[in-house]
Design an enzyme around this catalytic site. Structure first.
Site, PDB file in Angstrom:
ATOM      1  N   VAL A 167      38.734  20.308  35.972  1.00  0.00           N
ATOM      2  CA  VAL A 167      38.746  19.144  36.842  1.00  0.00           C
ATOM      3  C   VAL A 167      39.987  19.274  37.708  1.00  0.00           C
ATOM      4  CG1 VAL A 167      37.379  17.595  35.382  1.00  0.00           C
ATOM      5  CG2 VAL A 167      39.842  17.754  35.030  1.00  0.00           C
ATOM      6  N   SER A 168      39.957  18.677  38.890  1.00  0.00           N
ATOM      7  CA  SER A 168      41.032  18.892  39.849  1.00  0.00           C
ATOM      8  C   SER A 168      42.259  18.038  39.603  1.00  0.00           C
ATOM      9  CB  SER A 168      40.526  18.638  41.265  1.00  0.00           C
ATOM     10  OG  SER A 168      39.518  19.564  41.567  1.00  0.00           O
ATOM     11  N   THR A 169      42.077  16.867  39.007  1.00  0.00           N
ATOM     12  CA  THR A 169      43.218  15.980  38.796  1.00  0.00           C
ATOM     13  C   THR A 169      43.224  15.488  37.360  1.00  0.00           C
ATOM     14  OG1 THR A 169      41.961  14.031  39.473  1.00  0.00           O
ATOM     15  CG2 THR A 169      43.189  15.190  41.201  1.00  0.00           C
TER      16      THR A 169
END
Length: 184
Positions: A3-5
């Site tokens: 996931v990016s964040t």
């Protein structure tokens, strides 16, 4: 999974991948998760997965989507090439791709190019938004520090350490060193 964040959660990916592993009769050896942008080539989860792959800990890598491995075609293909060289199969849930055959390998190359295009379009939109904001007079980035250079110099001459001065001004020691170097 990736996931990016840190506020995003990989549980959806995890559920789908566990179900796919069960359907194919795979035994899950390890689950690797990164909470960082796919543009970063060095990621703890990916790095550990590649280390374990080189050590022969597993035969197949399941990913939720190709862009969970990498956003750049070059990086994605490098990972696939490494996996192929050491005999580890790559399977993507979303794209339903299995590199066990030549068609699967060809499709992966095409999808990697599309993922890179998607990333480039995102970057382009962000830059356009920043240009518009600048034209409207909005500040982009941090506000510049305004420090009393003369007072910092006096504090240092009075015998305060750089750390004490930095703490007093709520800035880093590197900032204080830069100010002192400039005024010297």
């Amino acid at each position: 999974m990736r996931v990016s964040t840190v506020d995003q959660r990989p549980e959806t990916q995890l559920h789908d991948l566990r179900q796919m592993a069960g359907q194919r009769g795979y035994q899950i050896v390890q689950e690797y998760t990164d909470r960082i942008s796919g543009t970063k080539a060095k990621r703890p989860g990916l790095d550990q997965m590649m280390t374990d792959a080189r050590r022969g800990r597993f035969d197949v890598v399941l990913v939720w989507a190709c862009d969970r491995i990498a956003r750049s075609t070059r990086h994605f293909l490098a990972v696939l090439d490494d996996l192929n060289r050491i005999g580890v199969e790559f399977v993507s849930f979303r794209e339903n791709i299995d590199t066990g055959g030549p068609l699967g390998r060809a499709i992966v190359i095409i999808i990697a190019a599309i993922a890179e295009l998607e990333r480039s379009l995102i970057v382009e939109r962000v830059r356009a938004g920043m240009r518009r904001a600048r034209l409207e007079g909005q500040r982009i980035g941090r506000t510049p520090l305004v420090l009393d250079n003369a007072a910092i110099q006096q504090d240092r001459q009075r015998g305060q350490s750089i750390r004490q001065i930095a703490k007093g001004y709520s800035v880093s020691t590197a900032t204080i060193q830069r100010v002192l170097k400039k005024t010297a």
